[in-house]
Scaffold this motif. Structure first.
Motif, PDB file in Angstrom:
ATOM      1  N   MET A   1       3.662  -2.311   9.066  1.00  0.00           N
ATOM      2  CA  MET A   1       4.960  -2.328   8.390  1.00  0.00           C
ATOM      3  C   MET A   1       4.867  -1.742   6.984  1.00  0.00           C
ATOM      4  SD  MET A   1       7.337  -5.641   7.580  1.00  0.00           S
ATOM      5  CE  MET A   1       8.816  -5.491   6.590  1.00  0.00           C
ATOM      6  N   PHE A   2       3.754  -2.031   6.289  1.00  0.00           N
ATOM      7  CA  PHE A   2       3.611  -1.565   4.913  1.00  0.00           C
ATOM      8  C   PHE A   2       2.631  -0.398   4.824  1.00  0.00           C
ATOM      9  CE2 PHE A   2       4.549  -6.176   4.537  1.00  0.00           C
ATOM     10  CZ  PHE A   2       5.793  -6.054   3.940  1.00  0.00           C
ATOM     11  N   LYS A   3       2.749   0.370   3.779  1.00  0.00           N
ATOM     12  CA  LYS A   3       1.872   1.507   3.555  1.00  0.00           C
ATOM     13  C   LYS A   3       0.450   1.023   3.267  1.00  0.00           C
ATOM     14  CE  LYS A   3       1.992   5.883   0.986  1.00  0.00           C
ATOM     15  NZ  LYS A   3       2.725   6.654  -0.038  1.00  0.00           N
ATOM     16  N   LYS A   4      -0.498   1.431   4.073  1.00  0.00           N
ATOM     17  CA  LYS A   4      -1.865   0.925   3.959  1.00  0.00           C
ATOM     18  C   LYS A   4      -2.508   1.259   2.616  1.00  0.00           C
ATOM     19  CE  LYS A   4      -2.772   0.953   8.932  1.00  0.00           C
ATOM     20  NZ  LYS A   4      -3.607   1.487  10.023  1.00  0.00           N
ATOM     21  N   ASN A   5      -2.072   2.370   2.041  1.00  0.00           N
ATOM     22  CA  ASN A   5      -2.655   2.790   0.763  1.00  0.00           C
ATOM     23  C   ASN A   5      -2.407   1.776  -0.358  1.00  0.00           C
ATOM     24  OD1 ASN A   5      -3.164   5.105   2.182  1.00  0.00           O
ATOM     25  ND2 ASN A   5      -1.611   6.333   1.159  1.00  0.00           N
ATOM     26  N   LEU A   6      -1.401   0.925  -0.174  1.00  0.00           N
ATOM     27  CA  LEU A   6      -1.030  -0.028  -1.224  1.00  0.00           C
ATOM     28  C   LEU A   6      -1.775  -1.355  -1.127  1.00  0.00           C
ATOM     29  CD1 LEU A   6       2.859   0.408  -1.316  1.00  0.00           C
ATOM     30  CD2 LEU A   6       1.105   1.779  -2.426  1.00  0.00           C
ATOM     31  N   ALA A   7      -2.595  -1.506  -0.095  1.00  0.00           N
ATOM     32  CA  ALA A   7      -3.213  -2.808   0.182  1.00  0.00           C
ATOM     33  C   ALA A   7      -4.032  -3.342  -0.986  1.00  0.00           C
ATOM     34  CB  ALA A   7      -4.085  -2.714   1.434  1.00  0.00           C
ATOM     35  N   LYS A  10      -1.969  -3.850  -7.022  1.00  0.00           N
ATOM     36  CA  LYS A  10      -1.112  -4.946  -7.442  1.00  0.00           C
ATOM     37  C   LYS A  10       0.001  -4.397  -8.323  1.00  0.00           C
ATOM     38  CE  LYS A  10      -4.740  -8.478  -7.351  1.00  0.00           C
ATOM     39  NZ  LYS A  10      -5.477  -9.514  -8.137  1.00  0.00           N
ATOM     40  N   ILE A 123      -1.774   5.499  -4.237  1.00  0.00           N
ATOM     41  CA  ILE A 123      -0.487   5.526  -3.537  1.00  0.00           C
ATOM     42  C   ILE A 123      -0.389   6.750  -2.631  1.00  0.00           C
ATOM     43  CG2 ILE A 123       2.010   5.792  -3.872  1.00  0.00           C
ATOM     44  CD1 ILE A 123       1.677   4.061  -6.411  1.00  0.00           C
TER      45      ILE A 123
END
Length: 362
Positions: A1-7, A10, A123
């Motif tokens: 669901m979310f962009k993996k690059n943002l994992a 923060k 990002i």
């Protein structure tokens, strides 16, 4: 669901406001020295220009920043089509990252330096190669060159460097640019250039002529005191400016920001006064730190980096005594405030460091 690059990222945490801190610690006054703002404010001409302006809130702003573009072009001797304006340098860093970085690419930067370079590479899914600064707090250009390979698209150089305040000379930067591949974009962040007094500081617009892959960043947030208006600009070859412009949102600089920046630009005397006061305080702080044998990096900016192995403790003690400063892994960064405020802060730092002075290893 979310962009993996943002994992692993923060969201930016601004922390409590100065007013909240003042109330929480029972302080009558809190001196804010944590964000490298111009403690002398902005030119009075900025307020006049804004109050005298016809707001026209129903109209979009000038998409080309025409007045600023024309004025800066004449002052800097750079053609008008080689400028790009943004919501502070933060937005321009976003635009550069979006235009040139993608998954599978890499970028090179010093460390510590301005965090936003790393953030926006993440990002975009690009790998980041952080090259530690040398023992004097300066960019290790040799190591940065060695980190460039066929995947490298962007190299970031912050000069003077934030947070160390150190700088690269014209010759050092010119030699570095000569060795960087022509298809790698080198971004030279000169946010603090107006505070520089060193005679051998790079003449970046001169270097642009010989290196079409060089992008120079400057801002109105620091020496001009317009941080809340969020306006900065990039200079580069027309080819690179056109490429970045493809990802720039239209009408990204509000009308009042353009008016404020133009008015500030006309009052060079005010800016020069701010720079002179900054230099006087910088010399005073440096002399004090030398006398007390407190380790620090010599600075060319409006802040100074003091080395310590207990930065959080020092920052907390300063906060309790009415001074807001910024702790880093190997020290504290202190905006060079007004002379009277800095005199009080230096007495406090003298007491803190006399307890257990320590210089960390890089």
């Amino acid at each position: 669901m979310f962009k993996k690059n943002l994992a692993d990222l923060k969201a930016y945490q601004p922390g409590p406001s100065p007013e909240e801190i003042r109330k929480a610690y029972g302080l009558r006054r809190l001196v804010k020295l944590d964000s490298n703002e111009n403690v002398y404010g902005a030119s009075p001409e900025v307020r006049k220009a804004i109050l005298n302006d016809t707001l026209l809130p129903e109209l979009y702003p000038d998409c080309r920043d025409s007045a600023l573009r024309s004025d800066l072009s004449q002052r800097l001797g750079v053609p008008e089509d080689q400028f790009l304006f943004g919501l502070g340098l933060d937005e321009i860093i976003v635009l550069i990252s979006r235009a040139f970085l993608a998954s599978g690419d890499s970028m090179v930067m010093a460390w510590p330096t301005f965090y936003e370079y790393y953030c926006h590479a993440q990002i975009e899914g690009a790998a980041t190669r952080k090259i530690p600064v040398d023992a004097s707090g300066r960019h290790d250009l040799k190591a940065m060159l060695a980190a460039i390979d066929e995947t490298t698209r962007v190299v970031w150089v912050c000069n003077p460097n934030n947070p160390t305040g150190t700088y690269l000379t014209h010759r050092e930067l010119a030699d570095f640019l000569d060795q960087v591949p022509n298809d790698v974009v080198v971004v030279l962040d000169e946010a603090y250039i107006d505070f520089v007094t060193a005679d051998d500081f790079p003449r970046s617009t001169e270097l642009m002529a010989a290196h079409p892959n060089l992008v120079v960043l400057r801002t109105f947030s620091k020496s001009y005191g317009l941080a809340s208006f969020r306006i900065g600009y990039a200079l580069s070859s027309r080819r690179i400016i056109d490429e970045i412009d493809k990802v720039r949102p239209p009408f990204n600089n509000p009308r009042l920001s353009q008016i404020a920046a133009f008015a500030a630009l006309q009052d060079q005397a005010f800016k020069d006064t701010c720079v002179r006061k900054n230099r006087e305080v910088r010399d005073m702080v440096s002399e004090f730190l030398d006398e007390k044998k407190i380790p620090y990096y010599p600075t060319q900016a409006n802040f100074i980096f003091i080395k310590t192995d207990r930065p959080e403790e020092v920052a907390e003690t300063c906060k309790k005594n009415g001074f807001l400063i910024n702790p880093f892994e190997t020290g504290i960064r202190v905006t060079l405030g007004k002379k009277d405020d800095m005199t009080v802060l230096l007495r406090l730092l003298g007491r803190i460091f006399s307890e257990a002075p320590a210089e960390p290893s890089i």
